[in-house]
Write an enzyme that holds these catalytic residues in place. Structure first.
Site, PDB file in Angstrom:
ATOM      1  N   CYS A  15     -13.679 -28.731   6.895  1.00  0.00           N
ATOM      2  CA  CYS A  15     -12.442 -28.053   6.478  1.00  0.00           C
ATOM      3  C   CYS A  15     -11.317 -29.059   6.275  1.00  0.00           C
ATOM      4  O   CYS A  15     -11.130 -29.973   7.077  1.00  0.00           O
ATOM      5  CB  CYS A  15     -12.039 -27.021   7.527  1.00  0.00           C
ATOM      6  SG  CYS A  15     -10.526 -26.126   7.113  1.00  0.00           S
ATOM      7  N   HIS A  49      -5.820 -21.905  10.087  1.00  0.00           N
ATOM      8  CA  HIS A  49      -7.185 -22.291   9.723  1.00  0.00           C
ATOM      9  C   HIS A  49      -7.944 -21.135   9.054  1.00  0.00           C
ATOM     10  O   HIS A  49      -8.579 -21.322   8.014  1.00  0.00           O
ATOM     11  CB  HIS A  49      -7.988 -22.788  10.927  1.00  0.00           C
ATOM     12  CG  HIS A  49      -9.452 -22.863  10.614  1.00  0.00           C
ATOM     13  ND1 HIS A  49     -10.015 -23.912   9.919  1.00  0.00           N
ATOM     14  CD2 HIS A  49     -10.457 -21.956  10.793  1.00  0.00           C
ATOM     15  CE1 HIS A  49     -11.292 -23.661   9.708  1.00  0.00           C
ATOM     16  NE2 HIS A  49     -11.587 -22.482  10.223  1.00  0.00           N
ATOM     17  N   CYS A  71      -8.087 -28.204   6.116  1.00  0.00           N
ATOM     18  CA  CYS A  71      -6.794 -27.620   6.494  1.00  0.00           C
ATOM     19  C   CYS A  71      -6.065 -28.528   7.474  1.00  0.00           C
ATOM     20  O   CYS A  71      -6.655 -29.384   8.115  1.00  0.00           O
ATOM     21  CB  CYS A  71      -6.961 -26.214   7.059  1.00  0.00           C
ATOM     22  SG  CYS A  71      -7.234 -26.124   8.830  1.00  0.00           S
ATOM     23  N   ASP A 126      -8.050  -7.248   0.250  1.00  0.00           N
ATOM     24  CA  ASP A 126      -7.134  -7.553   1.342  1.00  0.00           C
ATOM     25  C   ASP A 126      -7.867  -7.259   2.629  1.00  0.00           C
ATOM     26  O   ASP A 126      -8.727  -6.392   2.671  1.00  0.00           O
ATOM     27  CB  ASP A 126      -5.881  -6.671   1.290  1.00  0.00           C
ATOM     28  CG  ASP A 126      -6.175  -5.250   1.733  1.00  0.00           C
ATOM     29  OD1 ASP A 126      -6.717  -4.479   0.917  1.00  0.00           O
ATOM     30  OD2 ASP A 126      -5.918  -4.915   2.903  1.00  0.00           O
ATOM     31  N   CYS A 169      -7.571 -28.620  11.087  1.00  0.00           N
ATOM     32  CA  CYS A 169      -8.809 -29.381  11.270  1.00  0.00           C
ATOM     33  C   CYS A 169      -8.580 -30.882  11.073  1.00  0.00           C
ATOM     34  O   CYS A 169      -9.309 -31.707  11.614  1.00  0.00           O
ATOM     35  CB  CYS A 169      -9.890 -28.864  10.329  1.00  0.00           C
ATOM     36  SG  CYS A 169     -10.409 -27.189  10.763  1.00  0.00           S
ATOM     37  N   ASP A 208       0.860  -1.182   0.000  1.00  0.00           N
ATOM     38  CA  ASP A 208       0.000   0.000   0.000  1.00  0.00           C
ATOM     39  C   ASP A 208       0.899   1.235   0.000  1.00  0.00           C
ATOM     40  O   ASP A 208       2.119   1.123   0.118  1.00  0.00           O
ATOM     41  CB  ASP A 208      -0.964  -0.019   1.187  1.00  0.00           C
ATOM     42  CG  ASP A 208      -0.243   0.007   2.528  1.00  0.00           C
ATOM     43  OD1 ASP A 208       1.000   0.128   2.559  1.00  0.00           O
ATOM     44  OD2 ASP A 208      -0.918  -0.097   3.557  1.00  0.00           O
ATOM     45  N   PHE A 245      -3.010   5.259   4.150  1.00  0.00           N
ATOM     46  CA  PHE A 245      -4.073   4.824   5.055  1.00  0.00           C
ATOM     47  C   PHE A 245      -3.565   4.665   6.487  1.00  0.00           C
ATOM     48  O   PHE A 245      -4.200   5.094   7.442  1.00  0.00           O
ATOM     49  CB  PHE A 245      -4.688   3.504   4.570  1.00  0.00           C
ATOM     50  CG  PHE A 245      -5.826   3.036   5.426  1.00  0.00           C
ATOM     51  CD1 PHE A 245      -7.076   3.626   5.325  1.00  0.00           C
ATOM     52  CD2 PHE A 245      -5.642   2.017   6.356  1.00  0.00           C
ATOM     53  CE1 PHE A 245      -8.130   3.203   6.135  1.00  0.00           C
ATOM     54  CE2 PHE A 245      -6.692   1.593   7.166  1.00  0.00           C
ATOM     55  CZ  PHE A 245      -7.937   2.180   7.050  1.00  0.00           C
TER      56      PHE A 245
END
Ligand SMILES: [Zn+2]
Length: 361
Positions: free
Chosen positions: A308, A339, A310, A270, A313, A60, A64
């Site tokens: 899930c 996760h 992943c 994002d 999990c 960026d 911001f």
């Protein structure tokens, strides 16, 4: 894009990010400028090499964060005077210095310096802010055009990078060595502002497109306005941004929101939500939000999310995750973040598959 604020997606090593399928992550210029410093990163070959991340990076502009994190911000036509949130030291960002910093970091995609209009703001203030962002976009582009070959991986710097290579790191073999980047430049995206005013958003979009960028972001949303208003502004702004260029909605959102916005035609987003929420024990699952700190999970031997795939999990129970969190163990942050990132990336993979199916029909 997961957010890697200070050249790290908090709690997750880069090889795990690769396994999760992260293709691009976001770095924050404001944080990297203050610590470790742009010249240090440049000297070490740029952000990719510094953080051992051969895949894509977007930075960026710093604007911001200057507005949201630093104290005593003073905005003038020239730029923004601010005090570091770390040590109170005074700094000055201009469109030119923000470009210089982002060129020094060497991300693949960099952002024009803009003013994020506060919410709420009246019509006069919103227009003045939008007009300044347009002037800053022109200045950002002008500086970029004159200096785009100064990237740390560009031609003239290449020998310096190569000599450091053996000391610093080796990238995974299946990723392109950075020597291939010689002669290539970054992509500078423009940012649409205009507050919550549809007419100003339209004008900002058209005039930003007129300046001409390879991609366009919608900024100044998710700043405290109602979610329904965010959706309306995104929808009306997208109409005026070219469909054949990436359209990037900054700082959004929940899993439901990213699916919704992708469906509307947003290509990039994002958000710190998946990683920040994870560190506070808030987990996104196919069955809704889970606050893993709750006592009800203390004896729950089931996986966090039965649907899930992943690695968390597949391996650990809710009871164990709850214990790690309650005991303030570092591993809680790692597993929770892995996760949540998987859940977000899977959401986007599903959206992409649906879009492909729709375009086939
Ligand atoms: Zn999982």
């Amino acid at each position: 894009m997961p957010v890697g604020t200070a050249a790290t997606v908090k709690a997750v090593p880069q090889d795990v990010l690769e396994e999760l399928g992260v293709e691009i992550l976001l770095g924050n210029t404001y944080h990297l400028y203050l610590r470790p410093g742009i010249e240090q990163v440049r000297g070490l070959g740029g952000l990719h090499r510094f953080m051992a991340w051969p895949r894509a990076i977007l930075t960026d502009s710093g604007g911001f964060q200057v507005f949201s994190l630093s104290a005593l911000t003073k905005v003038t036509e020239e730029g923004v005077r601010f005090r570091s949130h770390l040590d109170g030291a005074s700094h000055f960002f201009t469109p030119e210095s923000a470009m210089q910093a982002q060129i020094g970091l060497g991300a693949d995609i960099i952002m024009a310096f803009d003013e994020c209009t506060e919410y709420p703001a009246d019509a006069v203030r919103t227009r003045a802010s939008m007009e300044m962002t347009l002037r800053w976009a022109e200045r950002s582009k002008a500086y970029f055009e004159g200096h785009k070959n100064e990237v740390p991986w560009g031609g003239s710097q290449l020998s310096a990078v190569s000599s450091q290579q053996k000391h610093v790191l080796r990238f995974a073999q299946d990723d392109k060595p950075q020597q291939d980047m010689a002669g290539k430049t970054q992509a500078l995206f423009g940012i649409v502002q205009g507050g919550m005013d549809r007419e100003l958003r339209r004008e900002s979009a058209l005039r930003t497109v007129e300046i001409g960028f390879p991609g366009y972001a919608i900024g100044g949303l998710s700043v405290g306005e109602p979610r329904e208003l965010t959706r309306e502004i995104v929808e009306s702004t997208l109409e005026y941004l070219p469909k054949d260029k990436p359209r990037y909605l900054m700082g959004v959102g929940t899993p439901e929101e990213i699916a919704l916005y992708a469906g509307m035609g947003v290509d990039m987003m994002d958000c710190v939500l998946p990683t920040r929420a994870a560190r506070h024990g808030l987990l996104f699952t196919s069955e809704g939000r889970v606050s893993i700190k709750q006592a009800r999970y203390a004896e729950d031997a089931g996986p966090l999310d039965p649907a899930c795939s992943c690695l968390v999990c597949q391996r650990y129970s809710r009871a164990y995750l709850r214990h790690l969190y309650a005991a303030n163990e570092l591993l809680a942050q790692v597993l929770n973040t892995v996760h949540n990132l998987h859940f977000y990336l899977e959401t986007m993979r599903r959206v992409r598959a649906e879009i492909q199916n729709m375009s086939r029909e």
